[in-house]
Design a protein around this motif. Structure first.
Motif, PDB file in Angstrom:
ATOM      1  N   ARG A  62      41.175  33.000  39.371  1.00 56.70           N
ATOM      2  CA  ARG A  62      40.344  34.087  39.872  1.00 56.70           C
ATOM      3  C   ARG A  62      39.087  34.230  39.007  1.00 56.70           C
ATOM      4  O   ARG A  62      37.984  34.347  39.518  1.00 56.70           O
ATOM      5  N   THR A  68      38.121  37.135  44.534  1.00 53.58           N
ATOM      6  CA  THR A  68      39.050  38.252  44.450  1.00 53.58           C
ATOM      7  C   THR A  68      40.481  37.733  44.538  1.00 53.58           C
ATOM      8  O   THR A  68      40.725  36.600  44.942  1.00 53.58           O
ATOM      9  N   SER A  69      41.416  38.586  44.169  1.00 58.73           N
ATOM     10  CA  SER A  69      42.809  38.142  44.125  1.00 58.73           C
ATOM     11  C   SER A  69      43.298  37.706  45.501  1.00 58.73           C
ATOM     12  O   SER A  69      44.036  36.732  45.630  1.00 58.73           O
ATOM     13  N   ILE A  72      42.212  34.204  46.247  1.00 58.17           N
ATOM     14  CA  ILE A  72      42.973  33.212  45.475  1.00 58.17           C
ATOM     15  C   ILE A  72      44.337  32.990  46.101  1.00 58.17           C
ATOM     16  O   ILE A  72      44.789  31.857  46.272  1.00 58.17           O
TER      17      ILE A  72
END
Lengths: 156, 156
Positions: A62, A68-69, A72
């Motif tokens: 990330r 952003t998470s 990912i």
DNA sequence: ATAAGATACTCAATGAGTGAGATAATGTAG
DNA sequence: CTACATTATCTCACTCATTGAGTATCTTAT
């Protein structure tokens, strides 16, 4: 035009050369990704995963890819679904996941890098070991500076 | 491991250095884009537009950025809406459009390149004119090879 | 135990990119 | 001058990557 004494070695020309290099590189990566049914991000992630000295975590990815998470997770989902990577929970800290690459990922990376390696090789042959040491030092210096740059707050 | 005589100058280490350089550069570009309410593609396009010796056309942008016509149109729409560029129809061939950049684009580019230029400058100072000529030759050679690579059909 | 912090995942909404086709200007025959 | 092919750009419906807030799970400190 002015101050150009002898060579193509002023600031502007270097900036252009470096810019052009990354542009070419990106184009090749993009082309390759399309050819292999992958996306830009997936290729980038794959390279990070393969270059990492020890299995990388989604969190570090990330940071590296600046996503952003959610992105990912989706990216790793795609790579896992395509058989390139596998997620393994850490034994000690069961919150963290380690991303392991499988043979398919290595194959893809090899296909990506083979032409690039050939090109690089062609270039290297044309320079003496001493010249190459100079170039290596230069690239290291650039990388250090760029590394500093990303750590800096920014100027807005 | 073998054939490494003296320095950090073998194929693999160069590949890693170059890769790392483009990765850093891309990260910086991505970060910058986010900070300025732009997208990766927009920044790339802006750079191409500014680097072009004469006003570029959407068609050439399409080739350079490896995108579809729809994506280019959308990208130029965004840049135009944001006041970075203006589309001007060619007088002789009224099918083609020339992309002219406005002051806003120059300002954005300056903000983007200033830190990069400073970093590059720091690096350049550390090398002698002769060394820099070597490095410039190397970068040109790499760019030529990469240019060839993108012209090649590909190996799949 | 409980609270606080870290790590990864879920999911609805957004919007960038795709790709076939439309539009319009130019070139080339016949 | 009319037809046909070509080139350059734009349109638009659709796909799917990304965002960002929220959730679940685990660790660490009090």
């Amino acid at each position: 035009m002015n101050g150009d004494r002898g060579g193509d070695t002023d600031l502007r020309s270097f900036a252009v050369k470096l810019r052009r290099m990354t542009a070419e590189y990106n184009r090749i990566a993009h082309e390759f990704a399309a050819d292999h049914g992958l996306h830009n991000t997936d290729v980038q992630a794959l390279i990070m995963i393969l270059d990492a000295p020890s299995p990388i975590t989604p969190g570090r990815l990330r940071e590296e890819l600046n996503l952003t998470s959610g992105a990912i997770t989706a990216c790793l989902d795609r790579l896992e679904r395509a058989g390139h990577i596998r997620r393994v929970r850490d034994v000690h800290d069961r919150r963290v996941v380690h991303v392991h690459y499988l043979d398919a990922a290595k194959d893809v990376a090899a296909a990506f890098f083979r032409p690039l390696a050939r090109s690089t090789d062609h270039v290297l042959r044309r320079f003496s070991p001493e010249e190459l040491r100079t170039v290596a030092a230069f690239l290291d210096a650039v990388n250090d500076e760029l590394g500093v740059l990303r750590a800096t707050p920014g100027s807005t």
